[in-house]
Design a protein around this motif. Sequence first.
Motif, PDB file in Angstrom:
ATOM      1  N   UNK A  40      -8.595  43.828  -6.366  1.00  0.00           N
ATOM      2  CA  UNK A  40      -9.102  44.459  -5.147  1.00  0.00           C
ATOM      3  C   UNK A  40      -7.992  44.552  -4.113  1.00  0.00           C
ATOM      4  N   UNK A  41      -8.204  45.422  -3.141  1.00  0.00           N
ATOM      5  CA  UNK A  41      -7.323  45.457  -1.965  1.00  0.00           C
ATOM      6  C   UNK A  41      -8.216  45.499  -0.741  1.00  0.00           C
ATOM      7  N   UNK A  42      -7.669  45.109   0.378  1.00  0.00           N
ATOM      8  CA  UNK A  42      -8.434  45.042   1.615  1.00  0.00           C
ATOM      9  C   UNK A  42      -7.878  46.020   2.639  1.00  0.00           C
ATOM     10  N   UNK A  43      -8.758  46.567   3.445  1.00  0.00           N
ATOM     11  CA  UNK A  43      -8.309  47.360   4.584  1.00  0.00           C
ATOM     12  C   UNK A  43      -7.907  46.386   5.683  1.00  0.00           C
ATOM     13  N   UNK A  44      -7.242  46.894   6.699  1.00  0.00           N
ATOM     14  CA  UNK A  44      -6.869  46.040   7.831  1.00  0.00           C
ATOM     15  C   UNK A  44      -8.105  45.443   8.496  1.00  0.00           C
ATOM     16  N   UNK A  45      -9.180  46.235   8.604  1.00  0.00           N
ATOM     17  CA  UNK A  45     -10.422  45.768   9.234  1.00  0.00           C
ATOM     18  C   UNK A  45     -11.040  44.622   8.434  1.00  0.00           C
ATOM     19  N   UNK A  46     -11.042  44.733   7.108  1.00  0.00           N
ATOM     20  CA  UNK A  46     -11.607  43.673   6.267  1.00  0.00           C
ATOM     21  C   UNK A  46     -10.768  42.402   6.378  1.00  0.00           C
ATOM     22  N   UNK A  47      -9.447  42.532   6.344  1.00  0.00           N
ATOM     23  CA  UNK A  47      -8.578  41.362   6.449  1.00  0.00           C
ATOM     24  C   UNK A  47      -8.765  40.668   7.795  1.00  0.00           C
ATOM     25  N   UNK A  48      -8.881  41.442   8.866  1.00  0.00           N
ATOM     26  CA  UNK A  48      -9.097  40.858  10.193  1.00  0.00           C
ATOM     27  C   UNK A  48     -10.423  40.099  10.241  1.00  0.00           C
ATOM     28  N   UNK A  49     -11.460  40.653   9.622  1.00  0.00           N
ATOM     29  CA  UNK A  49     -12.768  39.991   9.607  1.00  0.00           C
ATOM     30  C   UNK A  49     -12.722  38.712   8.777  1.00  0.00           C
ATOM     31  N   UNK A  50     -12.023  38.724   7.654  1.00  0.00           N
ATOM     32  CA  UNK A  50     -11.897  37.514   6.829  1.00  0.00           C
ATOM     33  C   UNK A  50     -11.182  36.426   7.629  1.00  0.00           C
ATOM     34  N   UNK A  51     -10.114  36.794   8.347  1.00  0.00           N
ATOM     35  CA  UNK A  51      -9.400  35.810   9.189  1.00  0.00           C
ATOM     36  C   UNK A  51     -10.326  35.237  10.247  1.00  0.00           C
ATOM     37  N   UNK A  52     -11.103  36.105  10.880  1.00  0.00           N
ATOM     38  CA  UNK A  52     -12.039  35.673  11.921  1.00  0.00           C
ATOM     39  C   UNK A  52     -13.085  34.722  11.345  1.00  0.00           C
ATOM     40  N   UNK A  53     -13.631  35.048  10.189  1.00  0.00           N
ATOM     41  CA  UNK A  53     -14.627  34.179   9.555  1.00  0.00           C
ATOM     42  C   UNK A  53     -14.030  32.827   9.191  1.00  0.00           C
ATOM     43  N   UNK A  54     -12.792  32.820   8.714  1.00  0.00           N
ATOM     44  CA  UNK A  54     -12.131  31.563   8.350  1.00  0.00           C
ATOM     45  C   UNK A  54     -11.940  30.676   9.573  1.00  0.00           C
ATOM     46  N   UNK A  55     -11.604  31.282  10.710  1.00  0.00           N
ATOM     47  CA  UNK A  55     -11.413  30.512  11.939  1.00  0.00           C
ATOM     48  C   UNK A  55     -12.731  29.957  12.476  1.00  0.00           C
ATOM     49  N   UNK A  56     -13.822  30.680  12.261  1.00  0.00           N
ATOM     50  CA  UNK A  56     -15.119  30.284  12.809  1.00  0.00           C
ATOM     51  C   UNK A  56     -15.954  29.439  11.861  1.00  0.00           C
ATOM     52  N   UNK A  57     -15.510  29.240  10.631  1.00  0.00           N
ATOM     53  CA  UNK A  57     -16.290  28.480   9.641  1.00  0.00           C
ATOM     54  C   UNK A  57     -16.474  27.038  10.101  1.00  0.00           C
ATOM     55  N   UNK A  58     -17.615  26.459   9.741  1.00  0.00           N
ATOM     56  CA  UNK A  58     -17.931  25.073  10.122  1.00  0.00           C
ATOM     57  C   UNK A  58     -17.010  24.059   9.452  1.00  0.00           C
ATOM     58  N   UNK A  59     -16.532  24.389   8.262  1.00  0.00           N
ATOM     59  CA  UNK A  59     -15.596  23.522   7.555  1.00  0.00           C
ATOM     60  C   UNK A  59     -14.442  24.382   7.046  1.00  0.00           C
ATOM     61  N   UNK A  60     -13.385  23.733   6.595  1.00  0.00           N
ATOM     62  CA  UNK A  60     -12.201  24.480   6.161  1.00  0.00           C
ATOM     63  C   UNK A  60     -12.505  25.279   4.899  1.00  0.00           C
ATOM     64  N   UNK A  61     -12.101  26.535   4.892  1.00  0.00           N
ATOM     65  CA  UNK A  61     -12.280  27.379   3.711  1.00  0.00           C
ATOM     66  C   UNK A  61     -10.922  27.926   3.288  1.00  0.00           C
ATOM     67  N   UNK A  62     -10.816  28.281   2.000  1.00  0.00           N
ATOM     68  CA  UNK A  62      -9.567  28.860   1.505  1.00  0.00           C
ATOM     69  C   UNK A  62      -9.629  30.386   1.520  1.00  0.00           C
TER      70      UNK A  62
END
Length: 134
Positions: A22-44
């Motif tokens: 798969x490949x990601x658009x810039x919008x998808x990558x930005x959202x994944x980064x945002x979700x990782x920062x907001x997660x209740x516990x550390x995610x990979x």
Amino acid sequence: MTEMTPSTPATKPKPRPRPQVMRLTDAAAARVKELAERADSEIVGLRVGIKNGGCAGQSYTVEYAHDVRPTDEVVEDKGVKILVDPKAVLYLLGTEMDYKSEKMQAQFIFNNPNQVSACGCGESVQLTPAKIDG
């Protein structure tokens, strides 16, 4: 009498590089980064897969990934990590993962060349496995 020459061992051809699932658009990558920062516990990263169900037969799954499983297909794109369920790899080959945010909804969108059809509500799809050359 003919002279025999020793045979040389055949050299193995170099393996082809594996295509990125798969490949990601810039919008998808930005959202994944945002979700990782907001997660209740550390995610990979996020784990993406497919499950059976819905009016068209299948639907995409996206969930937090807390660890990398030995069987995961790891996709690193634009600074984020997507882990693809091994059972979904053939169905997701060539897919672009996008993210759209509108007034009434926000969601990941999968632009998948293996998608045959989708239901009217957009919640489920019908997929065929990718055809692999060679």
